[in-house]
Design a protein around this motif. Structure first.
Motif, short mmCIF file in Angstrom:
data_model
loop_
_atom_site.label_atom_id
_atom_site.label_comp_id
_atom_site.label_asym_id
_atom_site.label_seq_id
_atom_site.Cartn_x
_atom_site.Cartn_y
_atom_site.Cartn_z
N ILE A 120 88.75 -15.29 52.66
CA ILE A 120 88.56 -15.65 54.06
C ILE A 120 88.04 -17.07 54.17
CG2 ILE A 120 87.27 -15.15 56.18
CD1 ILE A 120 87.19 -12.22 55.33
N GLU A 121 88.78 -17.89 54.88
CA GLU A 121 88.34 -19.26 55.16
C GLU A 121 87.92 -19.32 56.63
OE1 GLU A 121 90.25 -23.66 55.92
OE2 GLU A 121 91.20 -22.39 54.40
N SER A 122 86.64 -19.59 56.88
CA SER A 122 86.12 -19.63 58.24
C SER A 122 85.80 -21.07 58.62
CB SER A 122 84.85 -18.77 58.35
OG SER A 122 84.32 -18.82 59.65
N ARG A 123 86.36 -21.51 59.76
CA ARG A 123 86.04 -22.87 60.19
C ARG A 123 86.05 -22.99 61.71
NH1 ARG A 123 90.79 -26.12 61.11
NH2 ARG A 123 92.70 -25.22 60.24
N GLN A 124 85.36 -24.03 62.16
CA GLN A 124 85.25 -24.29 63.59
C GLN A 124 86.55 -24.90 64.08
OE1 GLN A 124 81.80 -26.64 64.48
NE2 GLN A 124 81.61 -25.83 66.55
N ASN A 125 87.12 -24.31 65.12
CA ASN A 125 88.37 -24.82 65.65
C ASN A 125 88.57 -24.26 67.05
OD1 ASN A 125 90.81 -26.41 64.58
ND2 ASN A 125 91.79 -24.71 65.65
N ASN A 126 89.19 -25.03 67.91
CA ASN A 126 89.51 -24.58 69.25
C ASN A 126 90.85 -23.85 69.23
OD1 ASN A 126 89.48 -24.23 72.04
ND2 ASN A 126 90.48 -26.19 72.41
N LEU A 127 90.79 -22.53 69.26
CA LEU A 127 91.97 -21.67 69.24
C LEU A 127 92.88 -22.07 68.07
CD1 LEU A 127 92.54 -21.58 73.11
CD2 LEU A 127 91.29 -19.95 71.68
N LEU A 128 94.16 -22.41 68.35
CA LEU A 128 95.07 -22.80 67.27
C LEU A 128 95.42 -24.28 67.33
CD1 LEU A 128 97.47 -19.70 67.19
CD2 LEU A 128 95.78 -20.37 65.45
N ASP A 129 94.56 -25.08 67.95
CA ASP A 129 94.81 -26.52 68.04
C ASP A 129 94.96 -27.12 66.63
OD1 ASP A 129 94.54 -26.23 70.72
OD2 ASP A 129 92.71 -27.45 70.93
N ASN A 130 96.03 -27.85 66.43
CA ASN A 130 96.28 -28.56 65.16
C ASN A 130 96.37 -27.64 63.95
OD1 ASN A 130 96.14 -31.17 66.47
ND2 ASN A 130 93.92 -30.86 66.55
N VAL A 131 96.71 -26.38 64.18
CA VAL A 131 96.93 -25.44 63.08
C VAL A 131 98.43 -25.37 62.81
CG1 VAL A 131 96.74 -23.03 62.33
CG2 VAL A 131 94.88 -24.09 63.64
N ILE A 172 91.60 -16.77 77.99
CA ILE A 172 91.73 -17.65 76.83
C ILE A 172 93.02 -17.33 76.07
CG2 ILE A 172 90.57 -18.51 74.77
CD1 ILE A 172 89.01 -18.92 77.37
N ILE A 173 93.37 -16.07 75.95
CA ILE A 173 94.58 -15.67 75.22
C ILE A 173 95.81 -16.37 75.77
CG2 ILE A 173 96.13 -13.73 74.74
CD1 ILE A 173 93.60 -11.95 74.58
N VAL A 174 95.94 -16.40 77.10
CA VAL A 174 97.17 -16.97 77.69
C VAL A 174 97.29 -18.47 77.42
CG1 VAL A 174 97.34 -15.20 79.48
CG2 VAL A 174 96.05 -17.29 79.95
N ARG A 175 96.19 -19.11 77.03
CA ARG A 175 96.24 -20.55 76.79
C ARG A 175 96.94 -20.92 75.48
NH1 ARG A 175 90.03 -22.48 77.96
NH2 ARG A 175 89.79 -21.57 80.05
N PHE A 176 97.02 -19.99 74.53
CA PHE A 176 97.56 -20.38 73.22
C PHE A 176 98.68 -19.45 72.74
CE2 PHE A 176 94.41 -17.28 72.00
CZ PHE A 176 94.90 -16.69 70.83
N ILE A 177 99.28 -18.70 73.65
CA ILE A 177 100.37 -17.81 73.24
C ILE A 177 101.53 -18.61 72.66
CG2 ILE A 177 102.16 -16.26 74.14
CD1 ILE A 177 100.00 -14.98 75.90
N ASP A 178 101.80 -19.79 73.23
CA ASP A 178 102.90 -20.60 72.68
C ASP A 178 102.58 -21.08 71.27
OD1 ASP A 178 100.84 -22.17 73.72
OD2 ASP A 178 102.17 -23.75 74.45
N GLU A 179 101.32 -21.46 71.02
CA GLU A 179 100.95 -21.88 69.66
C GLU A 179 101.01 -20.69 68.69
OE1 GLU A 179 99.20 -22.83 72.34
OE2 GLU A 179 98.60 -24.95 72.17
N ALA A 180 100.62 -19.51 69.18
CA ALA A 180 100.68 -18.31 68.33
C ALA A 180 102.12 -18.03 67.92
CB ALA A 180 100.09 -17.11 69.07
N TYR A 181 103.04 -18.18 68.86
CA TYR A 181 104.47 -17.98 68.55
C TYR A 181 104.92 -18.95 67.47
CZ TYR A 181 109.42 -16.99 69.36
OH TYR A 181 110.74 -16.62 69.20
N ALA A 182 104.50 -20.22 67.60
CA ALA A 182 104.91 -21.25 66.64
C ALA A 182 104.32 -21.00 65.25
CB ALA A 182 104.49 -22.62 67.16
#
Length: 321
Positions: free
Chosen positions: A230-241, A256-266
């Motif tokens: 497990i790698e734990s780090r500070q990050n805003n949702l999936l920004d730059n992941v 909050i979920i609806v803000r990153f659904i597109d990033e989750a798909y990617a």
């Protein structure tokens, strides 16, 4: 030695507001959070596969819930309480029902707090395989394939027995495969990351904007001997992941979920699974529409008490939007 004095702050609110208020209290430096929900007094225990609490009805409100936390009595207490009040009131901006929203303070001694709050936390079996136990409790597995997760609820983010967490772990139990690479967005205590590894995942990356949550995930991962995966780090949702994961799990507010659904798909491989929880009934349709708009196929919609969880899949064949 003069005993440390603590102030017990009690917020009379709604079940919907429990998790965001708990986070506010932890960020304010609270030493432990206790939830007193009158529905626990009448809840059918098989919902959670076993006993959770030793309960005294006199401790509970007639309606709504009490969220209690403990702050050291010092010269900054008044300022801290005012900051908590403001942060709680700001939740209204996210259309979160705060209910009574009454805040009271009372004083307790450290020795009373150190032992009294532990009565609320007992081992609890929350799915077919997974049992969560507090670190100080003795527990003997009842079956050879039982998965035990140890947590210290005093560190942050509760015991992992909230319905949103239960829904998430029940979904993980069914959809995690051996060798999976997983992203945990809004990791909190790290309980979903830990469960994922114990269920067979090879690697989990746990993200949270809150530094306390990041540290809590690290501590709990070590406690359960899964820190190497497990790698734990500070990050805003999936920004730059820029990962390609087999599964993404996120137990946070619907807003909050609806803000990153597109990033989750990617970030998902074709055929990958997206598990979302922390969704209230009023936000169910909004989350569904956003998932479908971004190309997800909804496999299941599950519910526990007032909470909703979606299990969605990225199609095997890439879709263009």
């Amino acid at each position: 030695m003069i005993p440390v004095k603590w102030s017990e702050i009690t917020i009379h609110t709604t079940n919907e507001a429990i998790e965001p208020i708990s986070n506010i209290l932890h960020e304010a430096g609270a030493s432990g959070v206790v939830i007193e929900d009158p529905r626990d007094l009448i809840k059918e225990r098989d919902t959670f596969y076993g006993e959770i609490y030793e309960l005294n009805p006199d401790d509970y409100p007639e309606e709504g819930v009490y969220v209690k936390a403990y702050l050291p009595v010092n010269s900054f207490l008044g300022e801290t309480v005012e900051e908590i009040k403001q942060a709680v009131n700001n939740l209204l901006l996210y259309n979160i029902d705060l209910g009574t929203n009454k805040i009271t303070l009372s004083e307790v001694h450290e020795e009373e707090w150190a032992t009294a709050w532990k009565k609320y936390y007992k081992p609890v079996k929350i799915s077919e395989k997974v049992t969560i136990i507090p670190t100080w409790e003795e527990y003997k597995p009842v079956s050879s394939d039982e998965i035990i997760i140890e947590l210290d609820p005093g560190m942050a983010f509760g015991t992992g027995t909230h319905p949103t967490t239960v829904l998430s772990i029940q979904a993980l139990e069914r959809f995690v495969s051996e060798g999976d690479r997983i992203l945990d967005v809004g990791s909190g205590s790290g309980v979903l990351s830990i469960a994922s590894v114990l269920l067979g995942a090879d690697q989990v990356k746990a993200f949270d904007l809150d530094d306390i949550a990041v540290k809590s995930t690290v501590i709990n991962a070590k406690l359960n001997h899964v820190e190497s995966k497990i790698e734990s780090r500070q990050n805003n949702l999936l920004d730059n992941v820029n990962e390609q994961a087999d599964l993404i799990v996120s137990n946070i507010l619907a807003e909050i979920i609806v803000r990153f659904i597109d990033e989750a798909y990617a970030c998902l491989k074709p055929g990958g699974t997206f598990i979302t929880s922390g969704i209230i009934q009023a936000k169910k349709q909004e989350v569904r529409e956003e998932l479908e708009k971004n190309g997800f196929e909804i496999l299941e919609v599950n519910q526990m008490e007032d909470w909703i969880s979606f299990i969605a899949k990225k199609p095997e064949a890439e879709q263009v939007f």
